[in-house]
Design a protein around this motif. Structure first.
Motif, mmCIF file in Angstrom:
data_model
loop_
_atom_site.group_PDB
_atom_site.id
_atom_site.type_symbol
_atom_site.label_atom_id
_atom_site.label_comp_id
_atom_site.label_asym_id
_atom_site.label_seq_id
_atom_site.Cartn_x
_atom_site.Cartn_y
_atom_site.Cartn_z
ATOM 1 N N ILE A 87 1.131 -1.687 0.077
ATOM 2 C CA ILE A 87 0.088 0.024 -0.089
ATOM 3 C C ILE A 87 0.644 1.236 0.175
ATOM 4 C CG2 ILE A 87 -2.270 1.249 1.215
ATOM 5 C CD1 ILE A 87 -2.969 -1.127 1.909
ATOM 6 N N SER A 88 1.927 1.555 0.489
ATOM 7 C CA SER A 88 3.100 1.908 1.184
ATOM 8 C C SER A 88 3.504 3.174 -0.449
ATOM 9 C CB SER A 88 4.249 2.057 2.127
ATOM 10 O OG SER A 88 4.771 1.100 1.511
ATOM 11 N N ASP A 89 3.537 1.450 -0.935
ATOM 12 C CA ASP A 89 4.095 2.095 -2.869
ATOM 13 C C ASP A 89 2.952 2.879 -3.764
ATOM 14 O OD1 ASP A 89 6.301 0.993 -2.185
ATOM 15 O OD2 ASP A 89 5.806 -1.339 -3.021
ATOM 16 N N LEU A 90 2.552 3.049 -3.058
ATOM 17 C CA LEU A 90 1.125 3.163 -3.461
ATOM 18 C C LEU A 90 0.696 4.907 -4.383
ATOM 19 C CD1 LEU A 90 -1.644 0.889 -3.645
ATOM 20 C CD2 LEU A 90 0.034 0.913 -5.623
ATOM 21 N N GLY A 91 1.607 5.673 -3.317
ATOM 22 C CA GLY A 91 1.784 7.591 -3.200
ATOM 23 C C GLY A 91 0.979 7.605 -2.599
ATOM 24 N N LEU A 92 -0.296 6.923 -2.124
ATOM 25 C CA LEU A 92 -1.925 7.225 -1.440
ATOM 26 C C LEU A 92 -1.681 8.203 -0.198
ATOM 27 C CD1 LEU A 92 -3.770 4.185 -2.202
ATOM 28 C CD2 LEU A 92 -3.728 6.670 -3.956
ATOM 29 N N LYS A 93 -2.323 9.679 -0.245
ATOM 30 C CA LYS A 93 -3.199 10.252 0.262
ATOM 31 C C LYS A 93 -4.022 10.640 0.756
ATOM 32 C CE LYS A 93 1.447 11.696 -0.266
ATOM 33 N NZ LYS A 93 2.561 11.401 -0.171
ATOM 34 N N GLN A 96 -7.529 7.981 5.053
ATOM 35 C CA GLN A 96 -7.849 6.422 4.953
ATOM 36 C C GLN A 96 -6.730 5.418 4.777
ATOM 37 O OE1 GLN A 96 -9.084 8.552 3.024
ATOM 38 N NE2 GLN A 96 -9.903 7.120 1.268
ATOM 39 N N PHE A 97 -5.781 6.535 4.109
ATOM 40 C CA PHE A 97 -3.804 5.576 3.679
ATOM 41 C C PHE A 97 -2.960 6.159 4.821
ATOM 42 C CE2 PHE A 97 -6.656 6.833 -0.157
ATOM 43 C CZ PHE A 97 -7.344 5.093 -0.137
ATOM 44 N N ALA A 98 -3.153 6.712 5.469
ATOM 45 C CA ALA A 98 -2.430 7.142 6.569
ATOM 46 C C ALA A 98 -1.717 6.122 7.357
ATOM 47 C CB ALA A 98 -2.699 8.878 7.220
ATOM 48 N N ALA A 99 -2.445 5.355 8.105
ATOM 49 C CA ALA A 99 -2.030 4.424 8.933
ATOM 50 C C ALA A 99 -1.461 3.587 8.261
ATOM 51 C CB ALA A 99 -3.338 3.804 9.484
ATOM 52 N N TYR A 100 -1.027 3.322 6.684
ATOM 53 C CA TYR A 100 -0.090 2.384 5.804
ATOM 54 C C TYR A 100 1.551 3.025 5.722
ATOM 55 C CZ TYR A 100 -4.150 0.108 5.912
ATOM 56 O OH TYR A 100 -5.520 -0.470 6.252
ATOM 57 N N CYS A 105 2.449 -2.971 5.090
ATOM 58 C CA CYS A 105 1.320 -3.753 4.718
ATOM 59 C C CYS A 105 0.710 -4.154 3.199
ATOM 60 C CB CYS A 105 0.409 -2.534 5.150
ATOM 61 S SG CYS A 105 -0.559 -3.112 6.505
ATOM 62 N N MET A 106 -0.178 -5.122 2.437
ATOM 63 C CA MET A 106 0.250 -5.564 0.927
ATOM 64 C C MET A 106 -1.404 -5.231 1.126
ATOM 65 S SD MET A 106 3.184 -6.135 -0.031
ATOM 66 C CE MET A 106 3.189 -7.378 -1.428
#
Length: 178
Positions: A87-93, A96-100, A105-106
Protein backbone atom coordinates in the motif's frame (compact mmCIF):
# COMPACT_ATOMS: atom_id res chain seq x y z
CA UNK A 1 -21.97 -23.29 -5.46
CA UNK A 2 -25.07 -25.40 -5.76
CA UNK A 3 -25.09 -27.99 -8.51
CA UNK A 4 -28.41 -29.63 -7.76
CA UNK A 5 -30.83 -26.94 -8.85
CA UNK A 6 -31.19 -25.40 -5.40
CA UNK A 7 -31.88 -21.69 -5.30
CA UNK A 8 -28.64 -19.72 -5.43
CA UNK A 9 -27.95 -16.85 -3.06
CA UNK A 10 -27.51 -13.35 -4.52
CA UNK A 11 -23.76 -13.66 -3.87
CA UNK A 12 -23.59 -16.95 -5.77
CA UNK A 13 -25.55 -15.46 -8.68
CA UNK A 14 -23.13 -12.53 -8.74
CA UNK A 15 -20.17 -14.91 -8.81
CA UNK A 16 -21.69 -16.80 -11.75
CA UNK A 17 -22.30 -13.59 -13.74
CA UNK A 18 -18.73 -12.45 -12.99
CA UNK A 19 -17.48 -15.84 -14.22
CA UNK A 20 -19.44 -15.51 -17.46
CA UNK A 21 -18.07 -12.02 -18.10
CA UNK A 22 -14.56 -13.23 -17.28
CA UNK A 23 -14.56 -16.26 -19.56
CA UNK A 24 -16.86 -15.26 -22.42
CA UNK A 25 -15.40 -13.80 -25.57
CA UNK A 26 -16.64 -10.21 -25.80
CA UNK A 27 -16.83 -10.32 -29.60
CA UNK A 28 -18.91 -13.49 -29.30
CA UNK A 29 -21.11 -11.93 -26.60
CA UNK A 30 -21.87 -9.03 -28.94
CA UNK A 31 -23.21 -11.50 -31.53
CA UNK A 32 -24.92 -14.20 -29.43
CA UNK A 33 -25.06 -14.04 -25.65
CA UNK A 34 -26.63 -17.46 -25.07
CA UNK A 35 -24.10 -19.31 -27.22
CA UNK A 36 -21.27 -17.62 -25.31
CA UNK A 37 -22.86 -18.58 -21.98
CA UNK A 38 -23.12 -22.17 -23.30
CA UNK A 39 -19.40 -22.00 -24.16
CA UNK A 40 -18.61 -20.95 -20.59
CA UNK A 41 -20.65 -23.97 -19.37
CA UNK A 42 -18.97 -26.35 -21.85
CA UNK A 43 -15.53 -25.28 -20.59
CA UNK A 44 -16.59 -26.05 -17.01
CA UNK A 45 -16.41 -22.51 -15.62
CA UNK A 46 -20.05 -22.68 -14.51
CA UNK A 47 -22.56 -25.52 -14.38
CA UNK A 48 -25.77 -25.91 -16.36
CA UNK A 49 -27.67 -25.52 -13.09
CA UNK A 50 -25.86 -22.27 -12.31
CA UNK A 51 -26.64 -21.00 -15.82
CA UNK A 52 -30.34 -21.59 -15.20
CA UNK A 53 -30.17 -19.73 -11.88
CA UNK A 54 -28.98 -16.39 -13.23
CA UNK A 55 -30.87 -13.48 -14.70
CA UNK A 56 -29.56 -13.36 -18.27
CA UNK A 57 -30.92 -9.83 -18.69
CA UNK A 58 -28.02 -8.62 -16.51
CA UNK A 59 -25.62 -9.77 -19.22
CA UNK A 60 -27.89 -8.50 -22.02
CA UNK A 61 -27.97 -5.04 -20.43
CA UNK A 62 -24.19 -5.02 -20.05
CA UNK A 63 -23.68 -6.07 -23.68
CA UNK A 64 -25.96 -3.26 -24.87
CA UNK A 65 -24.19 -0.67 -22.68
CA UNK A 66 -21.85 1.99 -24.01
CA UNK A 67 -19.14 0.67 -21.67
CA UNK A 68 -19.24 -2.73 -23.38
CA UNK A 69 -19.24 -1.08 -26.81
CA UNK A 70 -16.21 1.02 -25.87
CA UNK A 71 -14.39 -2.10 -24.63
CA UNK A 72 -15.19 -3.88 -27.92
CA UNK A 73 -13.53 -1.05 -29.85
CA UNK A 74 -10.38 -1.30 -27.74
CA UNK A 75 -7.35 -3.15 -29.02
CA UNK A 76 -6.75 -4.41 -25.48
CA UNK A 77 -9.26 -5.64 -22.91
CA UNK A 78 -8.03 -7.31 -19.74
CA UNK A 79 -10.35 -9.24 -17.44
CA UNK A 80 -9.88 -10.49 -13.86
CA UNK A 81 -6.38 -9.02 -13.41
CA UNK A 82 -4.92 -10.07 -10.06
CA UNK A 83 -2.52 -7.88 -8.18
CA UNK A 84 -0.58 -7.77 -4.91
CA UNK A 85 1.11 -4.50 -3.96
CA UNK A 86 2.47 -2.76 -0.91
CA UNK A 87 0.00 0.00 0.00
CA UNK A 88 2.80 2.44 0.85
CA UNK A 89 4.18 1.99 -2.70
CA UNK A 90 0.99 3.44 -4.17
CA UNK A 91 1.67 6.95 -2.85
CA UNK A 92 -1.91 7.50 -1.79
CA UNK A 93 -2.76 10.48 0.39
CA UNK A 94 -5.66 10.90 2.76
CA UNK A 95 -6.72 9.81 6.21
CA UNK A 96 -7.76 6.30 5.17
CA UNK A 97 -4.23 5.59 3.85
CA UNK A 98 -2.05 7.45 6.41
CA UNK A 99 -1.81 4.45 8.72
CA UNK A 100 -0.11 2.41 5.97
CA UNK A 101 2.62 4.90 5.04
CA UNK A 102 5.58 3.24 6.75
CA UNK A 103 4.32 -0.32 6.91
CA UNK A 104 4.77 -3.37 4.80
CA UNK A 105 1.01 -3.89 4.54
CA UNK A 106 -0.01 -5.42 1.25
CA UNK A 107 -3.26 -5.25 -0.64
CA UNK A 108 -4.45 -8.02 -2.90
CA UNK A 109 -7.24 -7.57 -5.39
CA UNK A 110 -8.77 -8.59 -8.67
CA UNK A 111 -9.72 -5.94 -11.21
CA UNK A 112 -12.84 -7.09 -13.06
CA UNK A 113 -12.01 -5.42 -16.35
CA UNK A 114 -10.03 -2.65 -17.90
CA UNK A 115 -9.40 -1.56 -21.44
CA UNK A 116 -7.21 0.88 -23.29
CA UNK A 117 -8.72 3.91 -24.94
CA UNK A 118 -6.60 6.61 -26.58
CA UNK A 119 -3.45 5.32 -24.85
CA UNK A 120 -5.01 5.53 -21.40
CA UNK A 121 -6.93 3.05 -19.25
CA UNK A 122 -10.59 2.74 -18.36
CA UNK A 123 -11.09 0.65 -15.20
CA UNK A 124 -14.46 -1.12 -14.79
CA UNK A 125 -15.67 -2.82 -11.63
CA UNK A 126 -18.87 -4.89 -11.87
CA UNK A 127 -21.18 -4.95 -8.88
CA UNK A 128 -24.22 -7.14 -8.28
CA UNK A 129 -25.26 -5.43 -5.03
CA UNK A 130 -28.98 -5.02 -4.52
CA UNK A 131 -29.18 -1.22 -4.58
CA UNK A 132 -31.81 1.15 -5.91
CA UNK A 133 -29.34 3.76 -7.19
CA UNK A 134 -25.94 3.30 -8.77
CA UNK A 135 -24.66 6.32 -6.77
CA UNK A 136 -24.80 4.16 -3.60
CA UNK A 137 -22.17 1.92 -5.17
CA UNK A 138 -19.89 4.88 -5.87
CA UNK A 139 -20.10 5.92 -2.21
CA UNK A 140 -19.56 2.41 -0.84
CA UNK A 141 -16.68 1.39 -3.10
CA UNK A 142 -14.69 4.59 -3.68
CA UNK A 143 -11.82 3.52 -1.38
CA UNK A 144 -11.57 0.13 -3.15
CA UNK A 145 -11.46 1.83 -6.53
CA UNK A 146 -8.88 4.36 -5.33
CA UNK A 147 -6.62 1.42 -4.46
CA UNK A 148 -7.39 -0.43 -7.71
CA UNK A 149 -6.69 2.67 -9.81
CA UNK A 150 -3.35 3.32 -8.07
CA UNK A 151 -2.32 -0.34 -8.37
CA UNK A 152 -3.29 -0.47 -12.06
CA UNK A 153 -1.39 2.74 -12.87
CA UNK A 154 1.67 1.27 -11.14
CA UNK A 155 1.39 -2.09 -12.96
CA UNK A 156 0.66 -0.65 -16.41
CA UNK A 157 2.67 2.57 -16.15
CA UNK A 158 -0.27 4.34 -17.79
CA UNK A 159 -2.84 6.82 -16.56
CA UNK A 160 -6.27 5.54 -15.60
CA UNK A 161 -8.48 8.19 -17.20
CA UNK A 162 -11.81 6.83 -16.00
CA UNK A 163 -12.90 4.62 -13.10
CA UNK A 164 -16.34 3.09 -13.50
CA UNK A 165 -18.68 0.97 -11.42
CA UNK A 166 -21.16 -0.95 -13.54
CA UNK A 167 -24.22 -2.20 -11.66
CA UNK A 168 -25.24 -5.49 -13.23
CA UNK A 169 -28.48 -5.40 -11.23
CA UNK A 170 -29.51 -1.93 -12.42
CA UNK A 171 -27.94 -2.06 -15.89
CA UNK A 172 -26.35 1.33 -15.22
CA UNK A 173 -22.89 2.70 -14.56
CA UNK A 174 -21.38 5.57 -12.67
CA UNK A 175 -18.00 7.22 -12.92
CA UNK A 176 -16.21 7.28 -9.59
CA UNK A 177 -13.90 10.26 -9.17
CA UNK A 178 -10.92 8.84 -7.31
Amino acid sequence: MHNNGEKMTPTEKGTVVHSILQHADFEGLSKNILSQVDEVVSHGFITESQKKGINISMIENFVSSDIFKRALLSHRVEKERKFLVKISDLGLKGEQFAAYEDTGCMIQGIIDMYFEEDGEIVLVDYKTDNVSQVSFLAENYSTQLTLYKAALEKMENKRVKQTIIYSLKLGKWVEVNV
